[in-house]
Design a protein around this motif. Structure first.
Motif, mmCIF file in Angstrom:
data_model
loop_
_atom_site.group_PDB
_atom_site.id
_atom_site.type_symbol
_atom_site.label_atom_id
_atom_site.label_comp_id
_atom_site.label_asym_id
_atom_site.label_seq_id
_atom_site.Cartn_x
_atom_site.Cartn_y
_atom_site.Cartn_z
ATOM 1 N N PRO A 197 -17.806 -36.156 -30.018
ATOM 2 C CA PRO A 197 -17.538 -36.013 -28.365
ATOM 3 C C PRO A 197 -18.643 -36.806 -27.631
ATOM 4 O O PRO A 197 -19.780 -37.202 -28.015
ATOM 5 C CB PRO A 197 -18.015 -34.535 -28.033
ATOM 6 N N VAL A 198 -18.344 -37.133 -26.244
ATOM 7 C CA VAL A 198 -19.256 -37.605 -25.417
ATOM 8 C C VAL A 198 -19.970 -36.469 -24.344
ATOM 9 O O VAL A 198 -18.969 -35.625 -24.179
ATOM 10 C CB VAL A 198 -18.850 -38.749 -24.528
ATOM 11 N N ARG A 199 -21.158 -36.731 -24.077
ATOM 12 C CA ARG A 199 -21.821 -35.579 -23.455
ATOM 13 C C ARG A 199 -22.454 -36.200 -22.137
ATOM 14 O O ARG A 199 -22.942 -37.285 -22.328
ATOM 15 C CB ARG A 199 -22.626 -34.893 -24.325
ATOM 16 N N ALA A 200 -22.887 -35.245 -21.331
ATOM 17 C CA ALA A 200 -23.780 -35.732 -20.309
ATOM 18 C C ALA A 200 -25.102 -36.321 -20.690
ATOM 19 O O ALA A 200 -25.640 -37.282 -20.111
ATOM 20 C CB ALA A 200 -23.784 -34.778 -19.031
ATOM 21 N N ILE A 201 -25.615 -35.728 -21.554
ATOM 22 C CA ILE A 201 -26.993 -36.100 -22.154
ATOM 23 C C ILE A 201 -27.007 -37.535 -22.668
ATOM 24 O O ILE A 201 -28.144 -37.971 -22.662
ATOM 25 C CB ILE A 201 -27.216 -35.176 -23.404
ATOM 26 N N GLN A 202 -25.972 -38.173 -22.939
ATOM 27 C CA GLN A 202 -25.873 -39.573 -23.277
ATOM 28 C C GLN A 202 -26.029 -40.303 -22.161
ATOM 29 O O GLN A 202 -26.491 -41.374 -22.213
ATOM 30 C CB GLN A 202 -24.468 -39.825 -24.160
ATOM 31 N N ASN A 203 -25.659 -40.026 -20.919
ATOM 32 C CA ASN A 203 -25.979 -40.800 -19.745
ATOM 33 C C ASN A 203 -27.308 -40.474 -19.362
ATOM 34 O O ASN A 203 -27.814 -41.577 -18.351
ATOM 35 C CB ASN A 203 -24.975 -40.018 -18.692
ATOM 36 N N ARG A 204 -28.219 -39.873 -19.798
ATOM 37 C CA ARG A 204 -29.683 -39.572 -19.458
ATOM 38 C C ARG A 204 -30.475 -40.630 -19.949
ATOM 39 O O ARG A 204 -31.569 -40.733 -19.699
ATOM 40 C CB ARG A 204 -29.996 -38.063 -19.301
ATOM 41 N N ILE A 205 -29.831 -41.052 -21.206
ATOM 42 C CA ILE A 205 -30.892 -41.743 -21.967
ATOM 43 C C ILE A 205 -31.224 -43.188 -21.449
ATOM 44 O O ILE A 205 -32.521 -43.438 -21.266
ATOM 45 C CB ILE A 205 -30.034 -42.317 -23.389
#
Length: 228
Positions: A197-205
């Motif tokens: 899955p893709v998650r919002a946390i990946q966009n915070r990296i």
């Protein structure tokens, strides 16, 4: 809920090197090419937005496109269905979907693993297709897959078979039916048949990396220009 926005490369809508059906209807490229996905908060509900590279509509479907099928599967809590119906992928263990949304040129529907199905509002807003499900905001995991529309399969993904045909996609036996998916590593997902899955946390990296870099810069400047 943290807003989520992912982009997907243009021109990667061929799965494991699939060859599209030979009929002239599918000769024009880009209609099943996923280029973007968003999950946004609108009050106490979630808005899901999907973008394709192109929207040909030879059948004059009411949603403004007629050659692609889009599946959005959402992991909201532990458990769920670990098979992504239509798309042909599996989820990682324990990260199955609890809600799913099927979008074609003719309908937009919400599915639950128990079999409940209901219609969902959808509009075409510029280059984006916007779904407004009755789903509360949350930091969820999302699976997004695009296939070629087939009116005769339950989830409207056109099947794959070796050798292909006039109306069938040419690809390895047992391969996923989706031709494009949202993934950090699409090749690996197709090879394993498992779509993370893709998650919002990946966009915070990227922001974390930027923050760390700025911290280092400030330290260097402090040494370069000490206070007097």
């Amino acid at each position: 809920m943290i807003p989520l926005l992912f982009s997907d490369p243009v021109g990667d809508d061929y799965g494991l090197g699939y060859v599209y059906p030979r009929t002239a209807l599918f000769a024009e490229a880009g209609f099943a090419d996923l280029t973007g996905f968003e999950a946004l908060r609108n009050g106490d509900k979630v808005v899901l937005r999907v973008r394709l590279h192109r929207y040909p509509n030879p059948s004059n479907a009411p949603h403004g496109f007629s050659l692609a099928t889009i599946g959005i599967y959402i992991h909201t809590e532990a458990g769920g269905n670990e098979e992504l119906p239509g798309a042909g992928f599996k989820t990682p263990a324990g990260q199955g979907w609890n809600w799913a949304y099927l979008l074609t040129g003719w309908k937009a529907e919400e599915y639950q693993p128990g079999g409940t199905v209901q219609a969902v509002p959808v509009v075409k807003n510029g280059d984006w297709l916007e779904l407004s499900p009755n789903l509360p905001p949350g930091d969820y995991g999302y699976y997004v897959a695009v296939g070629l529309y087939d009116p005769f399969t339950p989830w409207h993904f056109r099947p794959i078979r070796p050798g292909g045909g006039t109306w069938t996609i040419d690809g390895p036996a047992g391969a996923p039916a989706a031709v494009d998916v949202l993934s950090q590593s699409q090749i690996q997902a197709y090879q394993r048949g498992v779509l993370p899955p893709v998650r919002a946390i990946q966009n915070r990296i990227p922001w974390a990396v930027l923050s760390a870099a700025m911290g280092v810069l400030f330290i260097l400047l402090a040494f370069r220009f000490p206070r007097r």
